[in-house]
Design a protein around this motif. Structure first.
Motif, PDB file in Angstrom:
ATOM      1  N   THR A 134      -6.775 -23.340  23.610  1.00 24.31           N
ATOM      2  CA  THR A 134      -7.361 -24.465  24.138  1.00 24.31           C
ATOM      3  C   THR A 134      -8.432 -24.211  25.018  1.00 24.31           C
ATOM      4  O   THR A 134      -8.227 -23.142  25.500  1.00 24.31           O
ATOM      5  N   PRO A 135      -8.998 -25.099  25.460  1.00 20.53           N
ATOM      6  CA  PRO A 135     -10.303 -24.867  26.557  1.00 20.53           C
ATOM      7  C   PRO A 135      -9.386 -24.448  27.838  1.00 20.53           C
ATOM      8  O   PRO A 135      -9.902 -23.748  28.570  1.00 20.53           O
ATOM      9  N   GLU A 136      -8.270 -24.952  28.195  1.00 23.20           N
ATOM     10  CA  GLU A 136      -7.647 -24.886  29.399  1.00 23.20           C
ATOM     11  C   GLU A 136      -7.145 -23.405  29.314  1.00 23.20           C
ATOM     12  O   GLU A 136      -7.312 -22.840  30.405  1.00 23.20           O
ATOM     13  N   LYS A 137      -6.671 -22.995  28.253  1.00 17.15           N
ATOM     14  CA  LYS A 137      -6.168 -21.531  28.392  1.00 17.15           C
ATOM     15  C   LYS A 137      -7.532 -20.700  28.200  1.00 17.15           C
ATOM     16  O   LYS A 137      -7.206 -19.622  28.922  1.00 17.15           O
ATOM     17  N   VAL A 138      -8.515 -20.942  27.643  1.00 21.03           N
ATOM     18  CA  VAL A 138      -9.812 -20.086  27.973  1.00 21.03           C
ATOM     19  C   VAL A 138     -10.198 -20.078  29.293  1.00 21.03           C
ATOM     20  O   VAL A 138     -10.523 -18.783  29.870  1.00 21.03           O
ATOM     21  N   GLN A 139     -10.325 -21.234  30.145  1.00 15.33           N
ATOM     22  CA  GLN A 139     -10.477 -21.220  31.546  1.00 15.33           C
ATOM     23  C   GLN A 139      -9.734 -20.541  32.234  1.00 15.33           C
ATOM     24  O   GLN A 139      -9.977 -19.728  33.139  1.00 15.33           O
ATOM     25  N   GLU A 140      -8.218 -20.348  31.995  1.00 13.18           N
ATOM     26  CA  GLU A 140      -7.353 -19.614  32.693  1.00 13.18           C
ATOM     27  C   GLU A 140      -7.585 -18.078  32.458  1.00 13.18           C
ATOM     28  O   GLU A 140      -7.520 -17.377  33.542  1.00 13.18           O
ATOM     29  N   LEU A 141      -8.022 -17.785  31.416  1.00 11.70           N
ATOM     30  CA  LEU A 141      -8.122 -16.326  31.045  1.00 11.70           C
ATOM     31  C   LEU A 141      -9.530 -15.782  31.473  1.00 11.70           C
ATOM     32  O   LEU A 141      -9.784 -14.757  31.848  1.00 11.70           O
ATOM     33  N   PHE A 142     -10.525 -16.856  31.612  1.00 14.74           N
ATOM     34  CA  PHE A 142     -11.786 -16.314  32.071  1.00 14.74           C
ATOM     35  C   PHE A 142     -12.265 -17.640  33.089  1.00 14.74           C
ATOM     36  O   PHE A 142     -13.364 -18.425  32.683  1.00 14.74           O
ATOM     37  N   PRO A 143     -12.040 -17.299  34.350  1.00 13.46           N
ATOM     38  CA  PRO A 143     -12.056 -18.580  35.279  1.00 13.46           C
ATOM     39  C   PRO A 143     -13.643 -18.816  35.289  1.00 13.46           C
ATOM     40  O   PRO A 143     -14.081 -19.901  36.187  1.00 13.46           O
ATOM     41  N   LEU A 144     -14.480 -17.924  35.408  1.00 15.00           N
ATOM     42  CA  LEU A 144     -16.067 -17.948  35.916  1.00 15.00           C
ATOM     43  C   LEU A 144     -16.704 -18.679  34.830  1.00 15.00           C
ATOM     44  O   LEU A 144     -17.918 -18.648  34.742  1.00 15.00           O
ATOM     45  N   LEU A 145     -16.025 -19.393  33.688  1.00 16.03           N
ATOM     46  CA  LEU A 145     -16.923 -20.132  32.641  1.00 16.03           C
ATOM     47  C   LEU A 145     -17.187 -21.514  32.878  1.00 16.03           C
ATOM     48  O   LEU A 145     -16.308 -22.043  33.424  1.00 16.03           O
ATOM     49  N   ASN A 146     -18.477 -21.556  32.504  1.00 18.23           N
ATOM     50  CA  ASN A 146     -18.736 -23.306  32.523  1.00 18.23           C
ATOM     51  C   ASN A 146     -18.074 -23.860  31.434  1.00 18.23           C
ATOM     52  O   ASN A 146     -18.430 -23.424  30.216  1.00 18.23           O
TER      53      ASN A 146
END
Length: 835
Positions: A134-146
């Protein structure tokens, strides 16, 4: 890292004048092959490199490593490489700079999410870990992402990057430890083949006699090929990546960022120390080829040089990356690397022995050499030592290309492949650059505006035909699309009337001579057909795998015609030629593929239509199923075989290519009253699946034995001849099968199986489909699948995963529709057959 270019001061020497295997080229692929051959115990492995190890494309590579591959077989290569790189430092004592923070592919459109789901079912039956996140998991793994555009991620733990220079040096240390010789700088100046199949490798320091040579020369591969009269279709492409100085937000992170691939933005981005590194794949209009190297050769001194960088060319990609990873906006670019990498027309390398030359192997055309090096070294080493490939990797067969692969074609395709690096990969994908090639059938000009053509080994072949009111053209989709109803119409045409199909792309060989019967008896698991007869025969490997399926016809005493699929023409020819040399058979083999056209005519009225054109009796009593004969149709000489992959009443008509148009027109005119019409390969696939016919490359290949594939009928274990694979097959039969090919119906909605999907039972993946289609007679989807023997009974309920959803499936008795010869036989006995 890559910048660490230690010049080793070595005085070159040949060391020996004889070798078992000479490997030409010291990039990561060549060195990996030397390592694997030596480790497997092969004595006298010599690698020759003209400047220094890693020169060319290896030293400046970004070094990405990933478990992911959209194909099926290459996943195994990627997985082996990563497992090897994890252990290399321990084994060789050389650090390799291997980072494994994982990687995430970003989906920012709904279609891309479909593609990820499509890829998940293709990965499910492989051991590699892959998750749709999910987008939430993506952000957790790569916090610098827009996160504005992120809809999902495809996550592979264990992915990352490695230092290519250190990797090669570690493999080299391993190769030497196991006894291989790595000699540089030693340039190969010429290659001479000797009558006994061995090679003389000429260098400024003298000649080495070699049992075999392997071309692993990277973007010099063409130069090596030219020495023996081959034009390898490889071309250098400019690839740039950019490295930034320290980015405070990156430096502050506790763990290394995963590699991201922004697919719509068409670039990869990873952490490099405390900064970032990213590399784009420009569109085909913007990207740059080094064409001059193809026309004039690679500059003689070129080794560890780079091209001038050109940031303007990649500006829009830099902007896309800044939008996706905003901290890039403040970062300073400290280095831009623009170097040559080689591309083949379809982005995949060429790996294996080459048709038409003895004991000449290649491992060339790597656009992604770092991730492929480990696995390909092992794959090729196994093949060299054991005489057959360890698993199916037909998509890398060097013999998929031929005389039709011109320099113009290679350049057009390399541009397209590079630009399409991150394109959505649909089922039944077509790519149009460089088409048509010079290899078209006699009917191409007549049919090209009437149908959607597909590309098959250089040929154009009709997939489906247009009628008024159809939505025409190529409209790819993960769901049913514009061809779905027209294919149903063509299916009905063949089942109820009569259809004509262009089968000219078939590979066609003539085999004749005193030993022809003996040769074929040894090569094939089936018996040799009598004069005037045809059968379906399989060439097996020593390990009992299905190397090829051909139809074999004995046209005259001792003179045969062998027919194979378009994609396996030179693949099969090479295997046959090698057997001829090995066994000293007195035969002549002629490749008739390009001179000969083939038309298929099939359906209940096929006999009625063709009978109007000939005085030859075509009745069932006179011209039986699986008979072949020469006759004249409308005064055109044809070799007619009563066989059809549709399973309906039909003939294949082999003729001179220049007669194709006249023959086609005569048949079409003769069939007006019967309502004759065209059909294409999509309808053919639906027809063959309903009849339970297997296809080579799907239900059977170098990963399957003929018994589990349900081909017992064509395998004569009791024939006197000791055919290749016979001994192993008897053993397999005795030990019992572990899995079997089964026939499934599926309850789906707007999506159909096509092969390589995961099959589930009780919440676990237990097998995979091999091919599939909608059945226009049963009005539901149909598929072949491999499942464990204990789940292979008729009536067994399973599930097939399509686009993220498990659909219920049932094993049924095959075939769904009886073939015409079987129906006729049952009617004679007074039974009513099921259509």
């Amino acid at each position: 890292s890559s910048a660490n270019l230690l010049k080793e001061h070595r005085s070159p020497s040949l060391g020996k004048d004889r070798a078992d295997t000479v490997i030409i080229g010291g990039g990561c692929v060549g060195v990996s092959l030397a390592y694997h051959l030596a480790k497997a115990g092969l004595k006298d492995v010599v690698l020759l490199e003209k400047s220094e190890l890693t020169a060319g494309s290896t030293w400046h590579a970004a070094g990405l490593t990933t478990y992911f591959h959209p194909g099926i077989n290459l996943k195994k290569i990627h997985a082996y490489s990563i497992k090897l790189y994890e252990k290399l430092e321990e084994e060789t004592g050389q650090a390799v700079g291997f980072h494994q923070p994982g990687s995430i592919r970003i989906a920012s459109t709904p279609t891309r999410v479909d593609e990820f789901k499509y890829q998940m079912t293709r990965a499910g039956w492989h051991p590699t870990e892959q998750y749709l996140i999910t987008p939430e998991k993506v952000q957790e793994l790569f916090p610098l992402l827009n996160m504005d555009k992120v809809l999902a991620g495809l996550y592979n733990p264990g992915d990352g990057h490695i230092d290519p220079y250190s990797l090669t040096m570690a493999l080299a240390a391993g190769a030497r430890k196991y006894g291989a010789q790595l000699n540089y700088p030693v340039q190969v100046t010429n290659l001479n083949s000797r009558s006994d199949g061995t090679w003389e490798v000429e260098t400024p320091l003298g000649i080495i006699q070699a049992k075999r040579i392997v071309n692993t020369a990277g973007f010099w591969a063409r130069e090596i090929g030219k020495m023996i009269g081959l034009q390898h279709p490889v071309i250098p492409v400019h690839h740039q990546y950019v490295v930034t100085s320290t980015v405070p937000e990156v430096k502050a992170l506790k763990t290394e960022l995963p590699v991201i691939r922004d697919l719509e933005g068409s670039y990869y981005l990873r952490q490099e120390r405390d900064g970032l590194l990213f590399g784009p794949y420009e569109s085909q209009e913007k990207m740059k080829l080094q064409d001059s190297w193809v026309t004039n050769g690679v500059p003689p001194g070129f080794g560890k040089e780079l091209f001038e960088s050109d940031l303007d060319r990649i500006m829009e990609y830099i902007e896309a990356a800044m939008e996706m990873v905003p901290v890039l906006k403040q970062a300073n670019i400290i280095n831009t690397v623009s170097g040559p990498i080689t591309y083949s027309p379809d982005i995949l390398p060429m790996v294996g022995p080459h048709q038409g030359v003895r004991n000449y192997w290649v491992a060339i055309g790597f656009g992604y050499g770092i991730i492929h090096a480990g696995g390909i070294g092992k794959y090729l080493s196994d093949w060299i030592l054991e005489g057959e490939p360890p698993f199916d990797l037909i998509e890398l067969d060097p013999n998929r290309y031929g005389k039709w692969t011109t320099t113009e074609y290679t350049a057009a395709k390399a541009r397209e492949s590079y630009g399409f690096n991150n394109i959505i990969i649909y089922p039944k994908e077509e790519r149009f650059a460089g088409r048509p090639t010079e290899r078209t059938s006699g009917l191409y000009d007549l049919l090209k505006t009437k149908c959607s053509m597909g590309f098959h080994a250089g040929w154009e072949q009709p997939h489906w035909f247009y009628k008024a009111g159809d939505e025409t053209g190529y409209k790819p989709s993960f769901r049913r699309t514009n061809w779905f109803d027209p294919v149903g119409r063509e299916y009905k045409q063949v089942m109820e009337k009569v259809g004509v199909i262009d089968l000219s792309p078939f590979g066609k060989f003539k085999v004749k001579g005193t030993d022809s019967v003996k040769l074929l008896d040894h090569l094939f698991a089936n018996v040799v057909p009598k004069v005037g007869s045809t059968n379906i025969s399989h060439m097996l490997t020593p390990r009992g795998k299905v190397y090829a399926e051909l139809t074999v016809s004995q046209l005259y005493p001792g003179e045969f015609m062998l027919v194979t699929g378009s994609g396996s023409e030179l693949h099969d020819l090479r295997w046959i030629e090698e057997e001829v040399v090995r066994g000293g058979y007195k035969v002549e083999i002629e490749n008739m593929t390009d001179e000969m056209g083939v038309l298929g005519v099939a359906g209940p009225y096929a006999r009625q239509v063709l009978q109007k054109l000939t005085s030859e009796d075509l009745s069932d009593e006179s011209f039986k199923f699986l008979q072949s004969r020469h006759l004249k149709l409308s005064d055109i000489a044809v070799t007619a075989i009563r066989i059809s992959y549709t399973g309906e009443l039909g003939w294949e008509l082999y003729h001179r290519k220049e007669d194709s148009v006249a023959l086609y027109n005569a048949i079409m005119d003769a069939g007006q009253k019967e309502g004759i019409d065209n059909f294409g390969t999509y309808a053919l696939n639906a027809l063959r699946l309903e009849k339970g016919f297997r296809a080579w490359g799907a239900e059977m290949n170098c990963d399957t034995n003929p018994l589990e594939a349900g081909l017992e009928y064509f395998v004569k274990l009791n024939k006197p001849a000791d055919f290749t694979g016979k001994k192993t097959l008897k053993q397999i039969k005795e030990e019992g099968l572990k899995r079997r090919l089964v026939y499934l119906t599926l309850e789906t909605d707007d999506v159909d199986p096509e092969g390589n999907e995961s099959v589930w039972h009780n919440g676990k993946v237990i097998g995979n489909t091999t091919s599939g289609s909608f059945s226009y007679s049963a009005k539901q989807s149909l598929a072949f699948a491999y499942v464990p023997i204990e789940l292979s009974k008729v009536g067994q309920k399973l599930e097939v995963e399509l686009l993220g959803k498990n659909y219920s499936a049932t094993i049924i008795q095959e075939p769904l529709v009886l073939t015409e010869p079987t129906r006729t036989r049952l009617q004679r006995k007074g039974q009513s057959p099921k259509i």
